[in-house]
Scaffold this motif. Structure first.
Motif, PDB file in Angstrom:
ATOM      1  N   MET A   1     -10.255  25.716  16.120  1.00 43.61           N
ATOM      2  CA  MET A   1      -9.985  24.344  16.549  1.00 43.61           C
ATOM      3  C   MET A   1      -9.081  23.647  15.540  1.00 43.61           C
ATOM      4  N   ARG A   2      -8.324  22.704  16.019  1.00 47.70           N
ATOM      5  CA  ARG A   2      -7.419  21.939  15.159  1.00 47.70           C
ATOM      6  C   ARG A   2      -7.869  20.482  15.138  1.00 47.70           C
ATOM      7  N   SER A   3      -8.001  19.935  13.933  1.00 51.65           N
ATOM      8  CA  SER A   3      -8.443  18.550  13.820  1.00 51.65           C
ATOM      9  C   SER A   3      -7.370  17.610  14.376  1.00 51.65           C
ATOM     10  N   ILE A   4      -7.816  16.544  15.019  1.00 48.31           N
ATOM     11  CA  ILE A   4      -6.891  15.583  15.610  1.00 48.31           C
ATOM     12  C   ILE A   4      -6.934  14.229  14.909  1.00 48.31           C
ATOM     13  N   TRP A   5      -7.795  14.096  13.910  1.00 47.29           N
ATOM     14  CA  TRP A   5      -7.938  12.809  13.237  1.00 47.29           C
ATOM     15  C   TRP A   5      -8.686  13.022  11.937  1.00 47.29           C
ATOM     16  N   LYS A   6      -8.313  12.269  10.927  1.00 46.35           N
ATOM     17  CA  LYS A   6      -9.029  12.284   9.650  1.00 46.35           C
ATOM     18  C   LYS A   6      -9.427  10.870   9.290  1.00 46.35           C
ATOM     19  N   GLY A   7     -10.631  10.726   8.797  1.00 45.97           N
ATOM     20  CA  GLY A   7     -11.111   9.410   8.409  1.00 45.97           C
ATOM     21  C   GLY A   7     -12.388   9.550   7.610  1.00 45.97           C
ATOM     22  N   ALA A   8     -13.275   8.565   7.738  1.00 44.92           N
ATOM     23  CA  ALA A   8     -14.520   8.593   6.976  1.00 44.92           C
ATOM     24  C   ALA A   8     -15.603   7.829   7.713  1.00 44.92           C
ATOM     25  N   ILE A   9     -16.828   8.333   7.598  1.00 44.34           N
ATOM     26  CA  ILE A   9     -17.990   7.600   8.084  1.00 44.34           C
ATOM     27  C   ILE A   9     -18.366   6.589   7.011  1.00 44.34           C
ATOM     28  N   SER A  10     -18.437   5.324   7.413  1.00 42.66           N
ATOM     29  CA  SER A  10     -18.791   4.261   6.473  1.00 42.66           C
ATOM     30  C   SER A  10     -20.224   3.825   6.764  1.00 42.66           C
ATOM     31  N   PHE A  11     -21.123   4.152   5.845  1.00 42.94           N
ATOM     32  CA  PHE A  11     -22.552   3.899   6.026  1.00 42.94           C
ATOM     33  C   PHE A  11     -23.071   3.160   4.802  1.00 42.94           C
ATOM     34  N   LYS A  19     -13.303  15.213   9.307  1.00 46.03           N
ATOM     35  CA  LYS A  19     -12.258  15.574  10.249  1.00 46.03           C
ATOM     36  C   LYS A  19     -12.850  15.534  11.652  1.00 46.03           C
ATOM     37  N   LEU A  20     -12.026  15.162  12.611  1.00 40.57           N
ATOM     38  CA  LEU A  20     -12.503  15.015  13.986  1.00 40.57           C
ATOM     39  C   LEU A  20     -11.839  16.051  14.887  1.00 40.57           C
ATOM     40  N   TYR A  21     -12.647  16.674  15.754  1.00 41.21           N
ATOM     41  CA  TYR A  21     -12.170  17.685  16.683  1.00 41.21           C
ATOM     42  C   TYR A  21     -12.667  17.367  18.088  1.00 41.21           C
ATOM     43  N   SER A  22     -11.888  17.712  19.094  1.00 40.28           N
ATOM     44  CA  SER A  22     -12.360  17.575  20.470  1.00 40.28           C
ATOM     45  C   SER A  22     -13.501  18.564  20.681  1.00 40.28           C
ATOM     46  N   ALA A  23     -14.617  18.096  21.193  1.00 42.97           N
ATOM     47  CA  ALA A  23     -15.789  18.956  21.380  1.00 42.97           C
ATOM     48  C   ALA A  23     -15.763  19.676  22.722  1.00 42.97           C
ATOM     49  N   TYR A 111     -16.495  16.565  17.687  1.00 43.83           N
ATOM     50  CA  TYR A 111     -17.233  17.088  16.551  1.00 43.83           C
ATOM     51  C   TYR A 111     -16.666  16.482  15.267  1.00 43.83           C
ATOM     52  N   LEU A 112     -17.540  16.300  14.283  1.00 43.64           N
ATOM     53  CA  LEU A 112     -17.124  15.831  12.971  1.00 43.64           C
ATOM     54  C   LEU A 112     -17.456  16.896  11.934  1.00 43.64           C
ATOM     55  N   GLU A 113     -16.468  17.237  11.122  1.00 46.25           N
ATOM     56  CA  GLU A 113     -16.641  18.212  10.051  1.00 46.25           C
ATOM     57  C   GLU A 113     -16.436  17.498   8.717  1.00 46.25           C
ATOM     58  N   PRO A 114     -17.276  17.779   7.716  1.00 47.82           N
ATOM     59  CA  PRO A 114     -17.050  17.146   6.414  1.00 47.82           C
ATOM     60  C   PRO A 114     -15.730  17.607   5.817  1.00 47.82           C
ATOM     61  N   ASP A 115     -15.048  16.691   5.159  1.00 49.77           N
ATOM     62  CA  ASP A 115     -13.737  16.977   4.582  1.00 49.77           C
ATOM     63  C   ASP A 115     -13.815  16.809   3.066  1.00 49.77           C
ATOM     64  N   GLY A 116     -13.173  17.688   2.355  1.00 51.34           N
ATOM     65  CA  GLY A 116     -13.131  17.569   0.893  1.00 51.34           C
ATOM     66  C   GLY A 116     -14.507  17.636   0.268  1.00 51.34           C
ATOM     67  N   GLN A 117     -14.855  16.586  -0.489  1.00 54.07           N
ATOM     68  CA  GLN A 117     -16.133  16.516  -1.181  1.00 54.07           C
ATOM     69  C   GLN A 117     -17.224  15.851  -0.344  1.00 54.07           C
ATOM     70  N   GLY A 118     -17.020  15.809   0.969  1.00 51.41           N
ATOM     71  CA  GLY A 118     -17.982  15.097   1.822  1.00 51.41           C
ATOM     72  C   GLY A 118     -19.153  15.930   2.290  1.00 51.41           C
ATOM     73  N   GLY A 119     -19.261  17.179   1.834  1.00 50.20           N
ATOM     74  CA  GLY A 119     -20.314  18.057   2.320  1.00 50.20           C
ATOM     75  C   GLY A 119     -21.723  17.545   2.090  1.00 50.20           C
ATOM     76  N   LYS A 120     -22.047  17.148   0.838  1.00 49.80           N
ATOM     77  CA  LYS A 120     -23.417  16.731   0.530  1.00 49.80           C
ATOM     78  C   LYS A 120     -23.815  15.437   1.231  1.00 49.80           C
ATOM     79  N   PRO A 121     -23.001  14.360   1.163  1.00 48.79           N
ATOM     80  CA  PRO A 121     -23.412  13.144   1.896  1.00 48.79           C
ATOM     81  C   PRO A 121     -23.462  13.364   3.408  1.00 48.79           C
ATOM     82  N   TYR A 122     -22.612  14.256   3.911  1.00 48.52           N
ATOM     83  CA  TYR A 122     -22.635  14.581   5.340  1.00 48.52           C
ATOM     84  C   TYR A 122     -23.989  15.179   5.716  1.00 48.52           C
ATOM     85  N   VAL A 159     -21.982  14.769  16.301  1.00 43.09           N
ATOM     86  CA  VAL A 159     -21.209  14.605  17.527  1.00 43.09           C
ATOM     87  C   VAL A 159     -20.935  13.114  17.713  1.00 43.09           C
ATOM     88  N   LEU A 160     -19.662  12.782  17.773  1.00 42.97           N
ATOM     89  CA  LEU A 160     -19.242  11.408  18.019  1.00 42.97           C
ATOM     90  C   LEU A 160     -18.931  11.276  19.505  1.00 42.97           C
TER      91      LEU A 160
END
Length: 293
Positions: A1-11, A19-23, A111-122, A159-160
């Protein structure tokens, strides 16, 4: 799959790069419009109705039509100036029980995949959300459109699911809703019985797109140079049921047969019915059974 958007969950004070992918993807047989005689592709030109000239993509803008027919032209610069505060964020607004959100609001899943150092908070937010039994209600902007969405966990992944706004949900305005339709208790009982005979755990893999498969077979036969044989005619479509109770009884019987009803029980019922016809003393109980049905 190829990501179509990059951003961040703000909590709260936590930011989780994702990274965001079409599910989902829609499986369909695609066609081109072609010339029947030689198979040549049919092309369309972008022509301006004002001067009849062909227009390049770089000269095309968006136009909003007013009630009087006038057009307001909007350029890319106009859209860039709009205040999309969530342009690169998935803002968590609240947490709510999933059953409080009507599925009619859902539009598309990602689908949302953790990007960079986002694995643990994800993983931390994922596990906390899954154990809570709640879904996160968020706001996100995708493709220049801000939407409400929900964030839930499926197979260990966020899943968003983008949602429609309340004013985008149509109100059903049908005449029968104002009519006083009488439903007898026996009919309701029989309908409930039909539902109960057809209850089963949902397995999506048990179903398939028969039309698409048949269409693909037609195409493959043409490619192979075989003669295409028309499929056999199906059963005639049943007309409207005149007797609702009779139709429900027939449906229940068919459902039980399909679910593997035991022949011994069917034979016993048949024998009891035959005995009832011969024995007048059993006629009254038989009528009572038919009435309660």
């Amino acid at each position: 799959m190829r990501s179509i958007w990059k951003g961040a969950i703000s909590f709260g004070l936590v930011t989780i790069p994702v990274k965001l992918y079409s599910a989902t993807e829609q499986k369909d047989v695609t066609f081109h419009q072609v010339h029947r005689q030689d198979g040549g592709r049919i092309r369309y030109k972008r022509v301006c109705t004002a001067d009849g000239e062909e227009v390049a993509y770089s000269d095309i803008a968006k136009g909003y039509e007013l009630a009087g027919g006038e057009i307001v032209v909007l350029t890319d610069e106009d859209f860039e100036g709009l205040p999309l505060t969530t342009s690169r964020r998935i803002d968590v607004l609240q947490f709510s029980p999933a059953d409080q959100i009507d599925p009619i609001y859902f539009a598309k899943s990602y689908y949302l995949e953790p990007d960079g150092q986002g694995g643990k908070p994800y993983v931390l937010l994922r596990d906390a959300l899954e154990s809570s039994g709640q879904v996160a209600v968020v706001k996100v902007a995708l493709r220049q459109r801000e939407s409400l969405a929900t964030l839930r966990v499926r197979d260990g992944v966020f899943v968003l699911e983008t949602m429609l706004w309340p004013d985008e949900i149509r109100t059903p305005d049908f005449g029968f809703l104002e009519e006083d339709v009488e439903v007898r208790a026996q009919e309701l009982t029989m309908a409930e019985s039909l539902i109960n005979t057809m209850v089963a755990d949902f397995d999506p893999t048990a179903y398939r797109d028969s039309y698409r498969e048949a269409l693909q077979e037609v195409i493959e036969a043409k490619v192979a140079g075989k003669e295409v044989i028309a499929p056999p005619a199906g059963e005639e479509e049943a007309g409207p049921a005149v007797d609702l109770m009779a139709a429900l009884r027939a449906s229940v019987a068919a459902a039980k047969k399909e679910r593997g009803a035991k022949p011994e029980k069917a034979a016993a019922k048949k024998g009891a019915a035959a005995a009832g016809k011969k024995d007048e003393e059993k006629a009254a109980p038989k009528r009572k059974t038919r009435k309660s049905a």
